[in-house]
Write a protein that holds these residues in place. Structure first.
Motif, mmCIF file in Angstrom:
data_model
loop_
_atom_site.group_PDB
_atom_site.id
_atom_site.type_symbol
_atom_site.label_atom_id
_atom_site.label_comp_id
_atom_site.label_asym_id
_atom_site.label_seq_id
_atom_site.Cartn_x
_atom_site.Cartn_y
_atom_site.Cartn_z
ATOM 1 N N THR A 190 0.916 -1.332 0.488
ATOM 2 C CA THR A 190 -0.258 0.087 -0.185
ATOM 3 C C THR A 190 0.705 1.037 -0.013
ATOM 4 O OG1 THR A 190 0.014 0.193 2.522
ATOM 5 C CG2 THR A 190 -1.625 -1.087 1.465
ATOM 6 N N VAL A 246 -7.748 1.994 -1.206
ATOM 7 C CA VAL A 246 -8.405 1.004 0.395
ATOM 8 C C VAL A 246 -8.469 2.106 1.650
ATOM 9 C CG1 VAL A 246 -6.851 -1.548 -0.165
ATOM 10 C CG2 VAL A 246 -5.568 0.343 1.082
ATOM 11 N N ASP A 247 -8.152 1.560 3.088
ATOM 12 C CA ASP A 247 -8.042 1.864 4.611
ATOM 13 C C ASP A 247 -6.956 2.424 4.592
ATOM 14 O OD1 ASP A 247 -8.806 2.359 6.789
ATOM 15 O OD2 ASP A 247 -10.428 1.340 6.939
ATOM 16 N N ASP A 248 -7.172 3.630 5.069
ATOM 17 C CA ASP A 248 -6.125 4.949 5.173
ATOM 18 C C ASP A 248 -5.088 4.043 6.108
ATOM 19 O OD1 ASP A 248 -6.740 6.881 3.742
ATOM 20 O OD2 ASP A 248 -7.816 8.620 4.717
ATOM 21 N N LYS A 249 -5.782 3.285 7.074
ATOM 22 C CA LYS A 249 -5.262 2.791 8.547
ATOM 23 C C LYS A 249 -4.262 1.770 7.535
ATOM 24 C CE LYS A 249 -8.690 2.907 11.755
ATOM 25 N NZ LYS A 249 -9.808 2.297 12.695
ATOM 26 N N LEU A 250 -3.755 1.091 6.700
ATOM 27 C CA LEU A 250 -3.074 -0.077 5.702
ATOM 28 C C LEU A 250 -2.320 1.095 5.301
ATOM 29 C CD1 LEU A 250 -5.963 -2.018 3.657
ATOM 30 C CD2 LEU A 250 -4.771 -2.446 6.032
ATOM 31 N N CYS A 251 -1.665 1.920 5.000
ATOM 32 C CA CYS A 251 -0.532 3.386 4.887
ATOM 33 C C CYS A 251 0.177 2.968 6.604
ATOM 34 C CB CYS A 251 -1.493 4.189 4.160
ATOM 35 S SG CYS A 251 -1.850 3.768 2.160
ATOM 36 N N GLU A 263 -5.617 9.224 -1.432
ATOM 37 C CA GLU A 263 -6.235 8.200 -1.288
ATOM 38 C C GLU A 263 -4.897 7.690 -0.520
ATOM 39 O OE1 GLU A 263 -9.737 8.431 -3.474
ATOM 40 O OE2 GLU A 263 -7.968 8.153 -4.269
ATOM 41 N N CYS A 264 -5.430 6.909 0.001
ATOM 42 C CA CYS A 264 -4.764 5.373 0.505
ATOM 43 C C CYS A 264 -4.791 3.857 -0.983
ATOM 44 C CB CYS A 264 -4.637 4.682 1.602
ATOM 45 S SG CYS A 264 -3.741 2.922 1.965
ATOM 46 N N LYS A 298 -0.606 11.012 6.497
ATOM 47 C CA LYS A 298 -0.939 11.157 4.881
ATOM 48 C C LYS A 298 -0.543 12.150 4.865
ATOM 49 C CE LYS A 298 -5.606 11.737 3.404
ATOM 50 N NZ LYS A 298 -7.183 10.805 3.433
#
Length: 291
Positions: A8, A41-46, A32-33, A50
């Motif tokens: 990611t 995908v969800d921002d938490k996966l990056c 965006e991630c 940010k």
């Protein structure tokens, strides 16, 4: 290379244009991630912080002039004393400013209200409350409309039945939100001084189409656009009387007087006034051409 989970990373779009033509504004972009297949995908996966999606930007230096709309078409009251209204703001102030402090000189600020009066005496009259806020341009806004009348000479106003007011003049209590909230208006500055004092000149002014947040817009009606230039000082310039109109030769041989350079003597200068004057003007013209 990713072992067990998809890779990611943060993906950012290009920055938008600055939100204003002059002064401080904002530019935005989407952040965006995404995975290795470019799926969001969800921002938490990056990993990592940010990137910013908004940023302050500066455009050209704002021209400091007062801008204003046309006066309202109707007086604020149908009888008695009222006001015509217009919007006034400084071109150098930031969008959405309330006008409490301004970059322009407050001492020369154009007025936003001018007195007017109705064409009939007051009896019962309609009173309207403020419009409700619009949440979208496609919605409707509402306000309360009541009939009031003064009780006794110098007494207080009381709410009375609608029969005390002119029913056909009752203000609307509902309107679409696009009547004012969504459309832009033409704003104009004062005229410049005329380019000439006579024989026809031109004066100019600044015209801008701005939306309700005082941002540049292209939705104003071109048919309503005020003129940016106007003719002025159309009166003809005064003409200078000819120095030869009352100057005549008294002798027939004045040509010889000029050739003999006798015009420097007052007697010959007066007796051969026209010939001596023409010679002097011709001499001055030749002198200017040599320079």
């Amino acid at each position: 290379m990713c072992d067990s989970k998809p890779c990611t990373s943060w993906k950012s779009s290009h920055w938008s244009k600055c939100s204003t033509e002059c002064g401080s504004g904002q530019k935005t972009r989407s952040v965006e991630c995404v995975d290795s297949q470019d799926n969001v995908v969800d921002d938490k996966l990056c990993l990592g912080t940010k990137p910013h999606s908004t940023e302050t930007c500066k455009a050209n230096v704002c021209k400091k002039v007062w801008l204003y709309t046309r006066w309202s078409d109707q007086c604020s009251t149908d009888c008695g004393a009222g006001f015509y209204m217009r919007k006034v703001f400084c071109s150098a102030d930031p969008p959405n400013s309330k006008g409490h402090s301004s970059e322009c000189k407050i001492g020369i600020k154009p007025t936003s209200a001018t007195p007017c009066s109705g064409d009939r005496p007051c009896g019962g009259k309609w009173f309207t409350g403020p419009w409700s806020k619009c949440t979208s341009c496609k919605g409707k806004q509402h306000r309360s409309v009541i009939c009031i009348k003064q009780v006794g000479a110098g007494g207080s106003f009381d709410t009375v039945s609608a029969s005390h007011c002119v029913v056909k003049e009752r203000p609307v209590s509902e309107q679409p939100c696009d009547t004012e909230s969504c459309f832009a208006e033409w704003y104009m500055s004062d005229w410049t001084e005329c380019s000439r004092s006579c024989n026809g000149g031109v004066k100019q002014r600044d015209i801008r189409c701005l939306d309700k947040d005082r941002l540049p817009s292209d939705t104003c009606r071109l048919s309503d656009k005020p003129n940016t230039k106007e003719a002025c000082a159309t009166n003809p310039c005064p003409t200078q009387p000819s120095v030869l109109s009352s100057c005549k030769d008294k002798f027939t041989n004045c040509r010889i007087v000029v050739q003999a350079r006798l015009c420097r003597y007052s007697y010959y200068k007066s007796a051969c006034c026209r010939s001596c004057t023409l010679h002097k003007l011709h001499h001055k013209k030749r002198h200017r051409q040599r320079k």
